[in-house]
Scaffold this motif. Sequence first.
Motif, PDB file in Angstrom:
ATOM      1  N   ALA A   1       0.796  -1.245   0.076  1.00 49.08           N
ATOM      2  CA  ALA A   1      -0.282   0.088  -0.008  1.00 49.08           C
ATOM      3  C   ALA A   1       0.690   1.275  -0.068  1.00 49.08           C
ATOM      4  O   ALA A   1       0.485   2.170  -0.640  1.00 49.08           O
ATOM      5  N   TYR A   2       1.640   1.081   0.096  1.00 52.10           N
ATOM      6  CA  TYR A   2       2.527   2.352   0.672  1.00 52.10           C
ATOM      7  C   TYR A   2       3.611   2.574  -0.370  1.00 52.10           C
ATOM      8  O   TYR A   2       3.781   3.646  -0.940  1.00 52.10           O
ATOM      9  N   ARG A   3       3.947   1.490  -1.287  1.00 52.00           N
ATOM     10  CA  ARG A   3       4.253   1.515  -2.518  1.00 52.00           C
ATOM     11  C   ARG A   3       3.629   2.279  -3.519  1.00 52.00           C
ATOM     12  O   ARG A   3       4.095   2.832  -4.376  1.00 52.00           O
ATOM     13  N   ARG A   4       2.357   1.736  -3.798  1.00 50.85           N
ATOM     14  CA  ARG A   4       1.237   2.360  -4.363  1.00 50.85           C
ATOM     15  C   ARG A   4       1.006   3.972  -3.743  1.00 50.85           C
ATOM     16  O   ARG A   4       0.859   4.237  -5.349  1.00 50.85           O
ATOM     17  N   MET A   5       0.763   4.134  -2.747  1.00 54.36           N
ATOM     18  CA  MET A   5       0.706   5.670  -2.530  1.00 54.36           C
ATOM     19  C   MET A   5       2.007   6.170  -2.697  1.00 54.36           C
ATOM     20  O   MET A   5       1.613   7.385  -4.009  1.00 54.36           O
TER      21      MET A   5
ATOM     22  N   VAL B   1       1.047   9.571  -6.197  1.00 53.90           N
ATOM     23  CA  VAL B   1       0.971  10.634  -5.631  1.00 53.90           C
ATOM     24  C   VAL B   1       1.887  11.140  -6.720  1.00 53.90           C
ATOM     25  O   VAL B   1       1.912  12.209  -6.854  1.00 53.90           O
ATOM     26  N   GLN B   2       3.609  10.846  -6.699  1.00 53.74           N
ATOM     27  CA  GLN B   2       4.574  10.694  -7.455  1.00 53.74           C
ATOM     28  C   GLN B   2       3.940  10.853  -9.571  1.00 53.74           C
ATOM     29  O   GLN B   2       4.532  11.797  -9.337  1.00 53.74           O
ATOM     30  N   THR B   3       3.112  10.040  -9.424  1.00 55.00           N
ATOM     31  CA  THR B   3       2.792  10.510 -10.590  1.00 55.00           C
ATOM     32  C   THR B   3       2.158  11.221 -11.427  1.00 55.00           C
ATOM     33  O   THR B   3       2.410  12.332 -12.119  1.00 55.00           O
ATOM     34  N   ARG B   4       1.174  11.269 -10.201  1.00 57.38           N
ATOM     35  CA  ARG B   4       0.162  12.234 -10.110  1.00 57.38           C
ATOM     36  C   ARG B   4       1.059  13.997 -10.045  1.00 57.38           C
ATOM     37  O   ARG B   4       0.611  14.815 -10.794  1.00 57.38           O
ATOM     38  N   THR B   5       1.973  13.784  -9.644  1.00 56.37           N
ATOM     39  CA  THR B   5       2.580  15.776  -9.052  1.00 56.37           C
ATOM     40  C   THR B   5       3.440  15.793 -10.052  1.00 56.37           C
ATOM     41  O   THR B   5       3.669  16.787 -11.084  1.00 56.37           O
ATOM     42  N   VAL B   6       4.042  14.474 -10.780  1.00 62.08           N
ATOM     43  CA  VAL B   6       5.004  14.840 -12.403  1.00 62.08           C
ATOM     44  C   VAL B   6       4.210  15.511 -12.954  1.00 62.08           C
ATOM     45  O   VAL B   6       4.583  15.987 -14.113  1.00 62.08           O
TER      46      VAL B   6
ATOM     47  N   LEU C   1       2.434  23.047  -5.897  1.00 66.18           N
ATOM     48  CA  LEU C   1       0.873  22.862  -4.497  1.00 66.18           C
ATOM     49  C   LEU C   1       0.082  22.625  -4.161  1.00 66.18           C
ATOM     50  O   LEU C   1      -0.717  21.846  -4.112  1.00 66.18           O
ATOM     51  N   ASP C   2      -0.999  22.878  -5.901  1.00 64.88           N
ATOM     52  CA  ASP C   2      -2.024  22.515  -6.032  1.00 64.88           C
ATOM     53  C   ASP C   2      -2.124  21.486  -6.367  1.00 64.88           C
ATOM     54  O   ASP C   2      -3.022  20.773  -5.538  1.00 64.88           O
ATOM     55  N   SER C   3      -0.821  20.670  -6.788  1.00 63.52           N
ATOM     56  CA  SER C   3      -1.300  18.951  -7.145  1.00 63.52           C
ATOM     57  C   SER C   3      -0.657  18.408  -5.919  1.00 63.52           C
ATOM     58  O   SER C   3      -1.594  17.141  -5.325  1.00 63.52           O
TER      59      SER C   3
ATOM     60  N   ASP D   1      -4.955  17.663   0.930  1.00 65.41           N
ATOM     61  CA  ASP D   1      -6.503  16.811   0.750  1.00 65.41           C
ATOM     62  C   ASP D   1      -7.262  15.784   1.469  1.00 65.41           C
ATOM     63  O   ASP D   1      -8.441  15.784   1.964  1.00 65.41           O
ATOM     64  N   ARG D   2      -6.814  14.978   1.135  1.00 62.44           N
ATOM     65  CA  ARG D   2      -7.334  13.222   1.311  1.00 62.44           C
ATOM     66  C   ARG D   2      -6.928  13.071   3.092  1.00 62.44           C
ATOM     67  O   ARG D   2      -7.447  11.602   3.044  1.00 62.44           O
ATOM     68  N   LEU D   3      -6.557  13.317   3.026  1.00 67.26           N
ATOM     69  CA  LEU D   3      -6.446  12.978   4.765  1.00 67.26           C
ATOM     70  C   LEU D   3      -6.634  14.358   5.726  1.00 67.26           C
ATOM     71  O   LEU D   3      -6.754  15.508   5.524  1.00 67.26           O
ATOM     72  N   ASP D   4      -7.068  13.434   6.920  1.00 63.09           N
ATOM     73  CA  ASP D   4      -7.356  15.469   7.634  1.00 63.09           C
ATOM     74  C   ASP D   4      -6.176  14.980   8.583  1.00 63.09           C
ATOM     75  O   ASP D   4      -5.371  14.455   8.442  1.00 63.09           O
ATOM     76  N   ALA D   5      -6.720  15.937   9.641  1.00 68.34           N
ATOM     77  CA  ALA D   5      -5.263  16.756  10.420  1.00 68.34           C
ATOM     78  C   ALA D   5      -4.552  14.898  11.563  1.00 68.34           C
ATOM     79  O   ALA D   5      -3.218  15.567  11.299  1.00 68.34           O
ATOM     80  N   GLU D   6      -5.582  14.942  11.545  1.00 65.39           N
ATOM     81  CA  GLU D   6      -5.035  13.617  12.655  1.00 65.39           C
ATOM     82  C   GLU D   6      -4.252  12.221  11.217  1.00 65.39           C
ATOM     83  O   GLU D   6      -2.985  11.874  11.870  1.00 65.39           O
ATOM     84  N   GLU D   7      -4.373  11.745  10.407  1.00 64.39           N
ATOM     85  CA  GLU D   7      -4.645  11.423   9.811  1.00 64.39           C
ATOM     86  C   GLU D   7      -2.727  11.719   8.864  1.00 64.39           C
ATOM     87  O   GLU D   7      -1.248  11.387   9.060  1.00 64.39           O
ATOM     88  N   MET D   8      -2.920  12.999   8.761  1.00 60.88           N
ATOM     89  CA  MET D   8      -1.225  14.023   8.498  1.00 60.88           C
ATOM     90  C   MET D   8      -0.605  13.923   9.060  1.00 60.88           C
ATOM     91  O   MET D   8       0.801  13.508   8.941  1.00 60.88           O
TER      92      MET D   8
END
Length: 154
Positions: A23-27, A31-36, A124-126, A133-140
């Motif tokens: 799951a970590y690797r997929r995450m 994220v990297q693919t989308r921001t790139v 930054l938007d990416s 924005d996919r995580l709540d404050a506790e998760e972050m």
Amino acid sequence: MSTNERQDEVRWLTDEEERAWRAYRRMVIAVQTRTVQDLAAHGLSEPDYEVLSTLSEHPDGSRTLHEQAAKMGWSRSRLSRHATRMEARDLIRRAPDPTDGRGCLLVLTETGWDTLREAAPTHLDSVRRHFVDRLDAEEMAMLGRIAEKVADER
């Protein structure tokens, strides 16, 4: 040592550990693919942006090749080759290191500063859209603690 003996010594992952690792690797990949992809709209790769943004952390926009390579976790030769490509695009320039006659500084050019200022809001938007924005404050907060713990090589 036989293959069977080595197999007995292997600390195999439990199902839960393997699930978390995958799951970590997929995450990271997602994220990297989308921001790139979002940075590509500015003609920048992820390493380009990393070089520009970390150089901009210094008021004069410069850092030694050695310091920059260490910051990025790259070898000096890898960074030197990448810097050559960035120089050809006028994003950075090399300058003699006044403290080390054998070294050089990587310096943001005006084009590099302009490119970074233009790309930063998109990046930054990416990062917000695909990660924050996919995580709540506790998760972050938890993820921040986990990342610091894993990154610490004590």
